[in-house]
Motif scaffolding. Structure first.
Motif, PDB file in Angstrom:
ATOM      1  N   UNK A 185      18.893 -39.913 -15.013  1.00 43.86           N
ATOM      2  CA  UNK A 185      18.560 -40.128 -13.607  1.00 43.86           C
ATOM      3  C   UNK A 185      17.067 -39.919 -13.374  1.00 43.86           C
ATOM      4  N   UNK A 186      16.530 -38.820 -13.882  1.00 49.12           N
ATOM      5  CA  UNK A 186      15.111 -38.513 -13.734  1.00 49.12           C
ATOM      6  C   UNK A 186      14.732 -37.472 -14.781  1.00 49.12           C
ATOM      7  N   UNK A 187      13.462 -37.464 -15.175  1.00 50.80           N
ATOM      8  CA  UNK A 187      12.950 -36.492 -16.146  1.00 50.80           C
ATOM      9  C   UNK A 187      12.025 -35.528 -15.419  1.00 50.80           C
ATOM     10  N   UNK A 188      12.332 -34.235 -15.470  1.00 49.39           N
ATOM     11  CA  UNK A 188      11.456 -33.218 -14.883  1.00 49.39           C
ATOM     12  C   UNK A 188      10.801 -32.431 -16.010  1.00 49.39           C
ATOM     13  N   UNK A 189       9.673 -31.808 -15.703  1.00 53.01           N
ATOM     14  CA  UNK A 189       8.973 -31.036 -16.742  1.00 53.01           C
ATOM     15  C   UNK A 189       8.255 -29.854 -16.128  1.00 53.01           C
ATOM     16  N   UNK A 190       8.458 -28.685 -16.739  1.00 53.17           N
ATOM     17  CA  UNK A 190       7.751 -27.460 -16.360  1.00 53.17           C
ATOM     18  C   UNK A 190       7.057 -26.895 -17.588  1.00 53.17           C
ATOM     19  N   UNK A 191       5.891 -26.330 -17.403  1.00 51.33           N
ATOM     20  CA  UNK A 191       5.150 -25.717 -18.503  1.00 51.33           C
ATOM     21  C   UNK A 191       4.857 -24.264 -18.166  1.00 51.33           C
ATOM     22  N   UNK A 202      10.874 -22.540 -21.985  1.00 52.07           N
ATOM     23  CA  UNK A 202      11.606 -22.491 -20.714  1.00 52.07           C
ATOM     24  C   UNK A 202      12.985 -23.112 -20.861  1.00 52.07           C
ATOM     25  N   UNK A 203      13.897 -22.666 -20.011  1.00 50.31           N
ATOM     26  CA  UNK A 203      15.232 -23.264 -19.909  1.00 50.31           C
ATOM     27  C   UNK A 203      15.412 -23.766 -18.477  1.00 50.31           C
ATOM     28  N   UNK A 219      14.680 -31.063 -19.854  1.00 54.69           N
ATOM     29  CA  UNK A 219      14.395 -31.447 -18.484  1.00 54.69           C
ATOM     30  C   UNK A 219      14.960 -32.789 -18.065  1.00 54.69           C
ATOM     31  N   UNK A 220      15.853 -33.368 -18.861  1.00 53.89           N
ATOM     32  CA  UNK A 220      16.482 -34.636 -18.497  1.00 53.89           C
ATOM     33  C   UNK A 220      17.638 -34.371 -17.539  1.00 53.89           C
TER      34      UNK A 220
END
Length: 365
Positions: A185-191, A202-203, A219-220
């Motif tokens: 649906x969308x890819x999110x990303x945190x660093x 990260x989880x 992050x998918x």
């Protein structure tokens, strides 16, 4: 069998390797056993074996280059890094050719004639600011009169002082209700800015918990249940990123569902005609993307008769369709005609209203 030459070997080792300490110099650095070196190394019994006690207590040699001295401390430390005994009447300077940014953290305090010099921090030591150098500070105390260099390395132990941060505050996406399950649906990303992998891993999780979407370790955001536009056309939820010490950051995901057919929209248009008559157009939209739109026009004419017209047009692919319906008065019957000769079944005849009346119908699909 013990031989006299073994005595000389033991004496040499005792001189070059002080009791309770061991050298941690690189293999390419020769140990000068002619010049006494201070014991600035942590005991081998320490858990951080091989790295110096802190702050280091050393001496500056302005005659013979000394091997690297290694110390370690936690990032965030502020204070003295090194106390050094110095020869009298020498001038010292601080250099860091291998790590120019390191000098922004360090300050050498010494004046000619002083018996000691100190290397202090200008600001708290930051491992993340030294990411390019893997969290190490390298500096050299140089004797100005002889050019002899005394090199040091400080190992910064990373601490978990950063929380994960997402690249966006809100992720917005449109998906079709026909999207298959398990689809992306969308890819999110945190660093996480911390230096060590144990702290910057990260989880992800969805809040509140959802049986329609799930987020994977990378992050998918995946679809877990078939969408239905008629049931819900918009979903909004939070995704949390968390590190090992539960420091976290969140972002919002908004999913707009688009229709693929089966939806119904009703619009009602009222036009006041001559003679006090009122014509009402009721528009029912069925389907999208090429579906059929049916408009039923019913009203009372100026002559008191009732006029009924059924208009069928083909809807556009998700855009707005406009049909202009004209009822023409006459002795027998009128005619209802959508302009542009839109596709559809033959139009039903209309009874006379006794006037000409335009009706604009906006068909949204």
């Amino acid at each position: 069998m013990f031989q006299p030459r073994h005595v000389w070997i033991m004496l040499l080792m005792a001189f070059c390797f002080p009791k309770g300490c061991r050298r941690a110099c690189p293999k390419y650095t020769a140990v000068d056993c002619k010049t006494p070196m201070p014991c600035a190394y942590r005991s081998t019994n320490d858990s951080d074996s091989g790295w110096g006690a802190f702050p280091a207590h050393t001496s500056i040699d302005c005659k013979t280059p000394t091997p690297f001295i290694y110390v370690s401390t936690n990032e965030g430390y502020s204070g003295t890094l090194e106390y050094a005994e110095t020869p009298l009447k020498v001038s010292l300077t601080l250099e860091s050719p291998l790590c120019p940014v390191c000098l922004s953290f360090l300050d050498l305090r010494h004046s000619p004639g002083d018996a000691y010099a100190t290397v202090n921090t200008k600001k708290a030591l930051d491992a993340e600011a030294l990411r390019q150098y893997h969290g190490y500070i390298n500096y050299t105390v140089v004797c100005m009169n002889s050019g002899v260099r005394n090199s040091r390395t400080v190992k910064l132990k990373d601490i978990n002082d950063n929380a994960p941060e997402f690249e966006k505050d809100v992720y917005k996406v449109q998906v079709s209700e026909s999207l298959p399950e398990k689809s992306l649906v969308v890819q999110v990303k945190a660093t996480d800015a911390d230096l060590s992998p144990v702290y910057n891993t990260v989880t992800y999780s969805i809040e509140p918990e959802s049986d329609t979407f799930e987020v994977t370790s990378d992050g998918s955001v995946l679809l877990m249940k078939q969408l239905n536009y008629a049931v819900a056309s918009l979903y909004s939820f939070n995704v949390k990123a968390m590190d090992i010490d539960k420091l976290s950051g969140t972002t919002t995901v908004e999913v707009t569902v688009t229709s693929e057919g089966g939806s119904t929209t009703t619009a009602e248009v009222t036009v006041t005609g001559g003679g006090g008559g009122t014509t009402t157009a009721e528009v029912t939209v069925t389907g999208g993307g090429g579906g059929t739109t049916t408009a039923e026009v019913t009203g009372g004419g100026g002559g008191g008769g009732a006029t009924t017209a059924e208009v069928t047009v083909t809807a556009g692919g998700g855009g707005a369709t406009t049909a202009e319906v004209t009822v023409t008065a006459g002795g027998g019957g009128g005619e209802v005609t959508p302009p542009g000769s839109r596709a559809g079944p033959p139009l039903a005849p209309a009874r006379s209203l006794g006037l000409m009346m335009p009706i604009i119908v906006i068909l949204s699909v």
